[in-house]
Design a protein around this motif. Sequence first.
Motif, short mmCIF file in Angstrom:
data_model
loop_
_atom_site.label_atom_id
_atom_site.label_comp_id
_atom_site.label_asym_id
_atom_site.label_seq_id
_atom_site.Cartn_x
_atom_site.Cartn_y
_atom_site.Cartn_z
N ALA A 113 12.05 8.43 -1.29
CA ALA A 113 11.67 7.54 -0.20
C ALA A 113 10.15 7.51 -0.04
O ALA A 113 9.56 6.44 0.16
N ALA A 114 9.52 8.67 -0.12
CA ALA A 114 8.06 8.75 0.02
C ALA A 114 7.35 7.92 -1.06
O ALA A 114 6.39 7.19 -0.78
N PHE A 115 7.84 8.00 -2.28
CA PHE A 115 7.20 7.27 -3.37
C PHE A 115 7.36 5.76 -3.18
O PHE A 115 6.39 5.00 -3.27
N PHE A 116 8.60 5.31 -2.92
CA PHE A 116 8.82 3.87 -2.81
C PHE A 116 8.16 3.29 -1.56
O PHE A 116 7.72 2.14 -1.57
N TRP A 117 8.06 4.07 -0.51
CA TRP A 117 7.33 3.59 0.65
C TRP A 117 5.84 3.45 0.35
O TRP A 117 5.17 2.55 0.86
N SER A 118 5.31 4.34 -0.49
CA SER A 118 3.89 4.22 -0.84
C SER A 118 3.64 2.95 -1.64
O SER A 118 2.62 2.27 -1.44
N VAL A 119 4.56 2.61 -2.53
CA VAL A 119 4.42 1.36 -3.29
C VAL A 119 4.54 0.17 -2.36
O VAL A 119 3.79 -0.81 -2.47
N MET A 120 5.47 0.25 -1.41
CA MET A 120 5.60 -0.82 -0.42
C MET A 120 4.30 -1.00 0.36
O MET A 120 3.87 -2.13 0.62
N SER A 121 3.67 0.10 0.75
CA SER A 121 2.42 0.04 1.52
C SER A 121 1.32 -0.67 0.74
O SER A 121 0.55 -1.46 1.30
N VAL A 122 1.24 -0.37 -0.56
CA VAL A 122 0.26 -1.05 -1.41
C VAL A 122 0.51 -2.55 -1.39
O VAL A 122 -0.42 -3.36 -1.25
N CYS A 123 1.76 -2.94 -1.52
CA CYS A 123 2.10 -4.36 -1.55
C CYS A 123 1.83 -5.05 -0.21
O CYS A 123 1.40 -6.20 -0.16
N VAL A 124 2.07 -4.33 0.89
CA VAL A 124 1.77 -4.89 2.22
C VAL A 124 0.27 -5.14 2.35
O VAL A 124 -0.15 -6.20 2.84
N LYS A 125 -0.53 -4.19 1.91
CA LYS A 125 -1.98 -4.35 2.01
C LYS A 125 -2.48 -5.48 1.12
O LYS A 125 -3.38 -6.24 1.51
N LEU A 126 -1.90 -5.61 -0.06
CA LEU A 126 -2.27 -6.72 -0.95
C LEU A 126 -1.91 -8.06 -0.32
O LEU A 126 -2.72 -8.99 -0.30
N ALA A 127 -0.68 -8.17 0.19
CA ALA A 127 -0.25 -9.43 0.81
C ALA A 127 -1.04 -9.71 2.08
O ALA A 127 -1.33 -10.86 2.41
N GLY A 128 -1.41 -8.64 2.81
CA GLY A 128 -2.13 -8.80 4.07
C GLY A 128 -3.57 -9.25 3.92
O GLY A 128 -4.23 -9.52 4.93
N GLU A 129 -4.06 -9.33 2.70
CA GLU A 129 -5.41 -9.85 2.50
C GLU A 129 -5.49 -11.32 2.87
O GLU A 129 -6.57 -11.83 3.17
N ARG A 130 -4.34 -12.02 2.87
CA ARG A 130 -4.34 -13.44 3.26
C ARG A 130 -3.26 -13.77 4.28
O ARG A 130 -3.45 -14.63 5.15
#
Length: 292
Positions: A19-36
């Motif tokens: 869970a910790a690993f996949f949540w970290s990947v999710m967080s990266v994707c949220v930050k990438l998407a949140g740039e716009r």
Amino acid sequence: MSESSDGSSLSGIAYLVGAAFFWSVMSVCVKLAGERLPSQQIVWVRAVVTLIYSYLLIRWSGIDQVFGRNKKLLWLRGLFGFAALTCFFYALTKLPLADATVIHYTNPVFVAIIAAVALNESLSAMEIGGAAASLIGVVMIAKPSFVFGSGVAGLAPLYVGVALLGAICAATAYVIVRRLRTSEHPLVIVFYFPLVATIGSAPTAAFTDLQWPSPWEWLILIVGVGGCAQIAQVCITKGLHAVKAGRAMTVTYLQIVFAAVWGLLVFGESIDGWSVAGGLLVISGTFAANRH
């Protein structure tokens, strides 16, 4: 047989690491998407995608009680999960990845405190001391000017406050999950989270400056945010079924390590000495607060 030597406990810990690993990947994707994209739009897409995933998993598993038995607690679990998700995603778009993750992962401390009240789990002096240490760690990460002076660049208090509120809401949701473990199937508990989040985020997303995602952003949202979040959510729910609430959550602060690595590799975010020291204090505090 002790819990540490119990096979189901070891399996639960493995789920929590995943869970910790996949949540970290999710967080990266949220930050990438949140740039716009606005954070609430990301919350809504994440909720819709994981709602579909959750429903299909329930159907494939042949579960009859799709909406569960204890509907009041299930809806509350979904509500607190939605609030935590909203706060965390907003913080991710405004704060460095590692700092937002560390602050969010004070939630094991709040799990121990809330579980002591709601589930009658013991709360020792060490746990209270661990909670205090974790909050001091957050202060070291945030570096507020009234403590560190104007010469040190700190994080915006509003965003730090939002991240902390998300941690408290997440902790409440985890305690409710623990309470539901005897009456509900893990997939049913997971299902209520995106169900409530989809309903709750639709009006809030509508009031933001909606942007149509590009093909790359759709991939990030559906696979990176939605897919990884669904895997992590199933893992955390299964883990909480096997391991005591407070102790289980200490494992998930591995996401802090993952976030620091992703922040450096993907976003080029450097980590200063105060943030490192604060992060270590948060980890130490959560360990002490749940060492029982």
